[in-house]
Structure formats: structure tokens, C-alpha cells
Design an enzyme around this catalytic site. Structure first.
Site, PDB file in Angstrom:
ATOM      1  N   THR A 261       4.040  -0.052  -1.601  1.00 35.05           N
ATOM      2  CA  THR A 261       3.084   0.933  -2.109  1.00 35.05           C
ATOM      3  C   THR A 261       3.330   1.146  -3.597  1.00 35.05           C
ATOM      4  O   THR A 261       4.469   1.220  -4.044  1.00 35.05           O
ATOM      5  CB  THR A 261       3.191   2.269  -1.344  1.00 35.05           C
ATOM      6  OG1 THR A 261       2.852   2.031   0.024  1.00 35.05           O
ATOM      7  CG2 THR A 261       2.232   3.312  -1.895  1.00 35.05           C
ATOM      8  N   PHE A 263       2.817   3.592  -6.764  1.00 36.79           N
ATOM      9  CA  PHE A 263       2.589   5.000  -7.106  1.00 36.79           C
ATOM     10  C   PHE A 263       2.344   5.085  -8.606  1.00 36.79           C
ATOM     11  O   PHE A 263       2.832   4.246  -9.367  1.00 36.79           O
ATOM     12  CB  PHE A 263       3.838   5.829  -6.790  1.00 36.79           C
ATOM     13  CG  PHE A 263       4.163   5.896  -5.318  1.00 36.79           C
ATOM     14  CD1 PHE A 263       3.791   7.003  -4.564  1.00 36.79           C
ATOM     15  CD2 PHE A 263       4.847   4.863  -4.692  1.00 36.79           C
ATOM     16  CE1 PHE A 263       4.092   7.078  -3.213  1.00 36.79           C
ATOM     17  CE2 PHE A 263       5.151   4.928  -3.339  1.00 36.79           C
ATOM     18  CZ  PHE A 263       4.767   6.039  -2.594  1.00 36.79           C
TER      19      PHE A 263
END
Ligand SMILES: C=C(O[C@@H]1C=C(C(=O)O)C=C[C@H]1O)C(=O)O
Length: 361
Positions: A261, A263
Site C-alpha cells: 500500500t 500512503f
């Protein structure tokens, strides 16, 4: 027989080195304090944190490192060192999608080091609110996952937010099944955030096809709920298992081996060019033929690489879209500046979301 040095002698040398390292660390801390004083004298307001300077420090450490410590380990030491030096002035306050133990919190520590105060909030929109209202210096929000794609909430909030992107950080996301059940057969319901459920869809279909699945507000909340009932389990990161003292039943159940992921760090500050930057922007075009083609041509003309493109409903007219784009380079780099001027002439709306150093760690 090879000759080895006596343990006591090696330990004496280590003690000496530690004393020298300690002195050097404190000398460095004094310099960082002096930088803060100079910044005040030069009229700089707000936070003394400089994402561009920190990226340059870390990249230099990587270049200088000759081992035997791996580059990554050396950079992590210096990440902590800078974090501690900055906190001497005042620890940074950073909002993230809580509660404690989420991947977002992990991203905060990876990016800023551990000498920060973290402020858990209940939703992605609240991270934006907390920074916009000045309740904290920065926020960290997820923006895309390699298995599931873009996080819509984050992109949509940028349309109305005055905040800028001042950094990015990637976390390798491992999902785990946790709960007090003795075996998988004892589980009747599973809680997790919708993103994590999607990242483990195949595993769930294969191993627990009959179990009720309930999406909740975060993985840490899922772990908290699972800790209350032995017949339920949660899918979450290992940090959440620790916070809620849950036995881990299965590790690494994500469907894709390199599930990651990305960010972004949001704040009010601009970041100066470092030579290895990214720029994020959003624009809209009219509905005429070739409109998107002409917009993207602005980058091609100046040899600017495009890293990512995402379209989202504009939320103004029916079937009208905005395009979120990440390009290589900083908006102050001459080629990028010229491409952006041309783009502006070719689109209806253009908003720069920020130029920031590419992730280092
Ligand atoms: C010392 C400075 O301020 C802060 C601390 C840094 C450090 O410890 O190296 C680097 C950048 C800033 O976040 C600076 O701007 O040089």
C-alpha cells in the site's frame, strides 16, 4: 587454529566505540537545534521539519554506506536519528487512520521515525480535517494498493482540500487471521476493513467459504471486536494482534505475494526539489474528442514520464470526470514547469497537489 581476539578485548573496543558514537550523536543533535534557531532568526514559521532535506540526508547515507550493514539498515538508523533530533525542538504531531495498530500508523513511523506523537482519527476525511484545522502538523493517508487499486476517499477529498502532498511511503502489507478460536472450524464470523477483505478474497473463498464476513471501519477495530467473542476472528496486521492480545491463526493470507500500500503525507508545506521527485496533480477536460490526448501530450512534448493516471467522477456534472496524475519530477524543474504551463492551456481546471521526494525507505 585461527587466532581470535579474546572476548574481553573486543568488548572493551565496543564500549569505546559506543562512547564515541554517543558523543557524535549529541554533537549532531546540537547542530540540529542550532538549525532550528537559525530558522527562527530567518523568520521561518511553523514546523522545522523539511521532507526534502531529510530525503537528501538518507540518500547520501545510502551512497556513503560501505557495509557490512545493509543500506536499508543504515538508513533506518539515520531515520531514527533525525526523528530524535527534530523532536528536541518539539515532537511532530501526525494524524492517521486509527485506532492504534493500523497499517497507517506503521506508515507514520516508517516515514517520520518513532519520535513523533501520533493522533488516531476515525476516518480518512478526519485526517484531512485534523491537518486543515491545525490540530496536528501532518497527516498520513492511504492512496493506492497494489492488489485493490486506488483509495477513492483519499482522491476525492483532494478536490476540496487546500492541503499539499509533501511525501510518500510504501508499506508491504501482510494480512493475518487472528482470534481466540481453537481452529478455523470454530469460526462463524470474520471482521476486517473492506480493503483487507478484498486483498484476501481468494484465500477466504478457499479456506472459509461458509463463514459470515463483516466489513468494519478498520483492521484494528476488527481485532478489537474479535477479542470479545471466541467464535469470531479478524483479518489484520500483526501489530493489531499485539494490541488486542489475539493469537494469530494464519499468517500472510493476502492473495498477492507483493501486496503493497502506498500512503501519502499531507500538510501545509511545500517541499523543495531534491533531484528525485514526483508531482501529483488533478485536472479536468471538456468532453471534446482528443481532449485527454491533448492534455497528456503536454508531458510527452517535454519528455516527462507519467507514473500513474486515475479517473474519478467530477461530482459536478453527470458523466464528467477529473484525472489524477503522478509525473516524474518537481514542479520547479524547468522541463516540468514548461509542461505544466502547456497543460494549463489545454485543460478546464488544473490543481497541483504537490511535489515531493520519491520514497527513500
Ligand atoms: C536539521 C534540520 O531540520 C530538521 C532535521 C533534520 C536532521 O536531523 O537532519 C533534517 C531536516 C529537518 O527535518 C535541517 O533543516 O537541516
Amino acid at each position: 587454529m585461527s587466532s581470535v581476539r579474546p572476548l574481553a578485548e573486543i568488548r572493551t573496543e565496543i564500549d569505546q566505540i559506543d562512547a564515541e558514537i554517543l558523543q557524535l550523536i549529541n554533537r549532531r543533535a546540537l547542530c540540529a537545534e542550532e538549525v532550528a534557531k537559525t530558522k527562527i532568526a530567518e523568520g521561518e514559521q511553523g514546523t522545522f521539519y523539511r521532507p526534502d532535506r531529510e530525503a537528501l540526508v538518507l540518500r547520501r547515507i545510502k551512497e556513503l554506506n560501505q557495509g557490512p550493514l545493509p543500506d536499508h539498515t543504515a538508513m533506518r538508523f539515520f531515520r531514527e536519528l533525525m526523528s530524535a533530533c527534530l523532536a528536541l525542538e518539539k515532537p511532530l504531531e501526525v494524524a492517521f487512520l486509527g485506532p492504534e495498530g493500523t497499517f497507517s500508523q506503521q506508515a507514520v513511523f516508517k516515514h517520520f521515525g518513532s519520535s513523533v506523537n501520533t493522533l488516531p482519527v476515525a476516518a480518512i476525511g478526519d485526517v484531512f480535517n485534523a491537518v486543515e484545522l491545525g490540530k496536528c502538523h501532518f497527516g498520513v493517508v492511504p492512496v493506492e494498493n497494489s492488489t485493490e487499486g486506488v483509495i477513492n476517499h483519499t482522491l476525492d477529498r483532494f478536490l476540496t482540500s487546500p492541503l499539499k502532498i509533501c511525501g510518500e511511503v510504501e508499506i508491504r502489507v501482510h494480512q493475518n487471521l487472528m482470534g481466540h478460536a481453537e481452529s478455523l472450524a470454530g469460526i462463524t464470523e470474520i471482521f476486517s476493513h473492506q480493503q483487507s477483505l478484498a486483498q484476501c478474497r481468494k484465500w477466504l473463498d478457499t479456506h472459509l467459504p461458509q463463514v459470515k464476513i463483516t466489513a468494519v471501519s478498520s483492521n484494528a477495530e476488527a481485532a478489537r471486536m474479535a477479542s470479545l467473542n471466541k467464535q469470531t476472528a479478524a483479518i489484520a496486521g500483526l501489530a493489531a494482534a499485539e494490541v488486542y492480545q489475539l493469537p494469530v491463526l494464519e499468517t500472510n493470507i493476502e492473495d498477492q505475494a507483493n501486496n503493497t500500500t502506498r500512503f501519502i503525507v499531507i500538510g501545509k508545506q511545500d517541499s523543495s526539489p531534491t533531484g528525485k521527485d514526483k508531482t501529483s496533480l488533478v485536472f479536468s477536460t471538456g468532453n471534446q474528442p482528443g481532449a485527454l490526448y491533448r492534455a497528456l501530450e503536454s508531458f510527452a512534448k517535454f519528455g516527462i514520464g507519467m507514473v500513474n493516471i486515475e479517473s474519478r467522477p467530477s461530482r459536478q456534472g453527470l458523466w464528467e470526470y477529473v484525472f489524477f496524475i503522478d509525473i516524474d519530477g518537481h514542479s520547479e524543474d524547468p522541463q516540468v514547469a514548461e509542461a505544466l504551463d502547456l497543460l494549463k492551456a489545454n485543460v478546464n481546471m488544473l490543481k497541483l497537489l504537490g511535489s515531493y521526494p520519491k520514497a527513500v525507505l
